[in-house]
Design an enzyme around this catalytic site. Structure first.
Site, PDB file in Angstrom:
ATOM      1  N   GLU A   5       0.805  -1.218   0.000  1.00 40.85           N
ATOM      2  CA  GLU A   5       0.000   0.000   0.000  1.00 40.85           C
ATOM      3  C   GLU A   5       0.844   1.277   0.000  1.00 40.85           C
ATOM      4  O   GLU A   5       0.830   2.050   0.963  1.00 40.85           O
ATOM      5  CB  GLU A   5      -0.963  -0.015   1.190  1.00 40.85           C
ATOM      6  CG  GLU A   5      -1.952  -1.158   1.126  1.00 40.85           C
ATOM      7  CD  GLU A   5      -3.060  -1.046   2.176  1.00 40.85           C
ATOM      8  OE1 GLU A   5      -2.860  -0.389   3.207  1.00 40.85           O
ATOM      9  OE2 GLU A   5      -4.142  -1.628   1.944  1.00 40.85           O
ATOM     10  N   GLU A 156      -6.721  -7.539  -0.669  1.00 39.20           N
ATOM     11  CA  GLU A 156      -7.056  -7.394   0.756  1.00 39.20           C
ATOM     12  C   GLU A 156      -8.483  -6.928   0.921  1.00 39.20           C
ATOM     13  O   GLU A 156      -8.868  -5.897   0.361  1.00 39.20           O
ATOM     14  CB  GLU A 156      -6.193  -6.294   1.392  1.00 39.20           C
ATOM     15  CG  GLU A 156      -4.912  -6.728   1.989  1.00 39.20           C
ATOM     16  CD  GLU A 156      -4.279  -5.585   2.792  1.00 39.20           C
ATOM     17  OE1 GLU A 156      -4.996  -4.810   3.439  1.00 39.20           O
ATOM     18  OE2 GLU A 156      -3.043  -5.474   2.741  1.00 39.20           O
TER      19      GLU A 156
END
Ligand SMILES: [Zn+2]
Length: 523
Positions: A5, A156
């Site tokens: 991320e 995710e």
């Protein structure tokens, strides 16, 4: 997967290395300091720079930094992330030949098109909450359109609730996870992955749900993980025999526009909030829609909506013009084309080249909260209230005349409708207030969406919170329905279309909150 991320928790960095790189980036982009001063409009408040090395970083300051400086620093930051990825790819490719991906998300400051041009697989994370209708499907509809040559994976998501030490979140309602799995696989995703598999007993994310709790028991979403796996198997099998059919309706999503809203917030709402609400509004009239980056070919669609795109480049304007000339419908605004590339205001016509093309002049912009300020306009005899940042104007080409009902704004317009070539263009100058939104869309914009709906051969009347994905082959049409809302919804089929194996009363398909259904029709 590269890193984790990028630009999630830390966006702007002000270290000595970034300072040096920033000055180099500015030099590469502007070549002369005069060009920078000119583009940024630094001839104000003694902001003019003599040398690239003098240009400050947008660190804490008594008031606010110049809009162009803030914007460039955010672009510089996104570019740095892209270069970092480039470097990592080179190193990894020397050591192995496995496909490479990264987990992006809607909230991060990145240039996603450039980032994934270099990677093998589009990877994303989302923890969209159920209260926001369309929050999850916006992800599917954007990431599957980012680069059509590449596979897409959800890397995710939570089985139920997210959470960390400083934030508790409520669990997903029953059926929500199953709906996410169902739609993801129908849309063609290759992977749907949970974070974490086993709950954390230590660290910071202890309140985050998992498949198995930290103490080894089934967590809240466990049953739906199992149902979802069975569903996935069935859909995978069908997918091998059918092709996903895209919507004729597309909405343009822009990382550049998102950056603008992180700087010029007006103290109000973010791009993502505004965009998701607008996306959910379109879904009331269109079975499904494609969320496309700015570089997408418009000619694959019939109707294109471009809200909140503050900067319309000359290249984008040319695309818009060609699309409309050849019969397309474009719906621009709110807040489209009202800023320059550098997040400054236009000095020629309040909407620059776009305004000139539309024949718009005398542009005024101001903020209105509909509940406290009267800002009503009459459009073809119907009254509507607008709110947020309004753009009002005059135009000789407008098919809708004499709109303003307010004394001091007499005869000014907030909506433009004009025929150009074979097609039609709208400019919408503000957000509709809650009471006006539905009637305005129904009368003005919905007819174009309904007429061009990809399922109009089967669907007579679409429910307001149900999304419908379509897949087909030579023999069959498969329609996949999911109710994204928290109240019951229903869809009415055309009288002559009878689904195989399912008997419907009065051609009506009812869906409970988050319920999913599939109907199969012969072609
Ligand atoms: Zn740094």
């Amino acid at each position: 997967m590269l890193d984790n991320e990028l630009k999630c928790h830390v966006d702007l960095c002000f270290c000595s290395n970034c300072r040096e790189e920033w000055h180099r980036w500015l030099h590469d982009h502007y070549s002369s300091i005069d060009a920078l001063n000119q583009k940024w409009g630094t001839q104000i408040w003694s902001e003019e720079y003599q040398d690239f090395n003098d240009v400050v970083l947008p660190q804490a300051t008594p008031f606010v930094h110049n809009s162009a400086l803030q914007n460039d620093y955010r672009i510089f930051t996104a570019d740095s992330a892209t270069s970092f990825v480039e470097l990592m790819i080179q190193v990894i490719m020397l050591a192995c030949d496995k496909p490479i991906t990264h987990n992006t998300a809607l909230g991060f400051n990145l240039k996603n098109v450039e980032l994934f041009n270099q990677l093998d697989i589009i990877g994303f994370d989302t923890y969209a909450e159920s209260r926001l209708i369309g929050g999850f499907t916006l992800n599917l509809d954007l990431w599957r359109n980012l680069n059509l040559k590449k596979e897409v994976m959800l890397l995710e998501t939570s089985t139920s609730h997210v959470g960390y030490l400083e934030r508790y979140v409520e669990p997903h309602p029953i059926g929500y996870l199953t709906m996410e799995i169902f739609l993801s696989y129908v849309a063609g995703l290759k992977l749907f992955e949970y974070w974490p598999f086993k709950g954390n007993a230590t660290g910071v994310e202890q309140p985050h749900s998992a498949v198995i709790t930290a103490s080894g028991d089934h967590d809240l979403g466990y049953d739906e993980v199992e149902t979802g796996s069975a569903l996935a198997e069935k859909i995978h099998k069908q997918n091998r025999e059918t092709t996903f059919i895209k919507s004729n309706v597309a909405i343009v999503y822009s990382d550049t526009a998102k950056r603008f809203y992180n700087i010029e917030t007006g103290g109000k709402r973010s791009y993502r909030d505004l965009f998701t609400e607008y996306y959910a509004e379109i879904l009331k009239y269109s079975s499904s829609l494609e969320v496309i980056p700015e570089n997408t070919d418009f000619f694959k669609f019939k109707v294109i909506l471009i809200p909140f795109l503050r900067y319309v480049s000359s290249e984008m304007l040319t695309k818009i013009q060609k699309f409309v000339d050849q019969g397309g419908t474009i719906i621009l605004g709110p807040m489209t084309g009202d800023r320059s590339e550098n997040l400054t205001w236009h000095k020629n016509n309040g909407l620059g080249e776009l305004g000139e093309w539309l024949g718009i002049k005398n542009v005024n912009q101001f903020y209105v909260e509909a509940a406290r300020t009267e800002c009503g306009f009459s459009i073809d005899g119907n009254d509507f209230n607008f709110k947020n940042l309004l753009t009002i104007f005059d135009s000789d080409n407008n098919e809708i005349k004499n709109q303003s009902k307010i004394k001091n704004l007499k005869n000014r317009s907030i909506v433009l409708k004009a025929k150009k070539g074979q097609g039609c263009v709208y400019y919408i100058g503000g957000l509709l207030d809650e009471d006006s939104k539905q009637p305005f869309w129904k009368i003005n914009l919905a007819p174009d969406l309904i007429k061009n709906d990809v399922n109009q051969d089967i669907i007579k009347q679409k429910g307001s919170t149900t999304i419908i994905y379509r897949r087909e082959n030579d023999k069959e049409i498969h329609l996949y329905f999911a109710n994204l809302g928290q109240i019951n919804d229903s869809v009415i089929l055309n009288a002559n279309r009878v689904p195989l194996d399912v008997k419907l009363k009065n051609n009506k398909l009812s869906l409970m909150p988050y319920e999913v259904k599939e109907l199969v029709f012969l072609r």
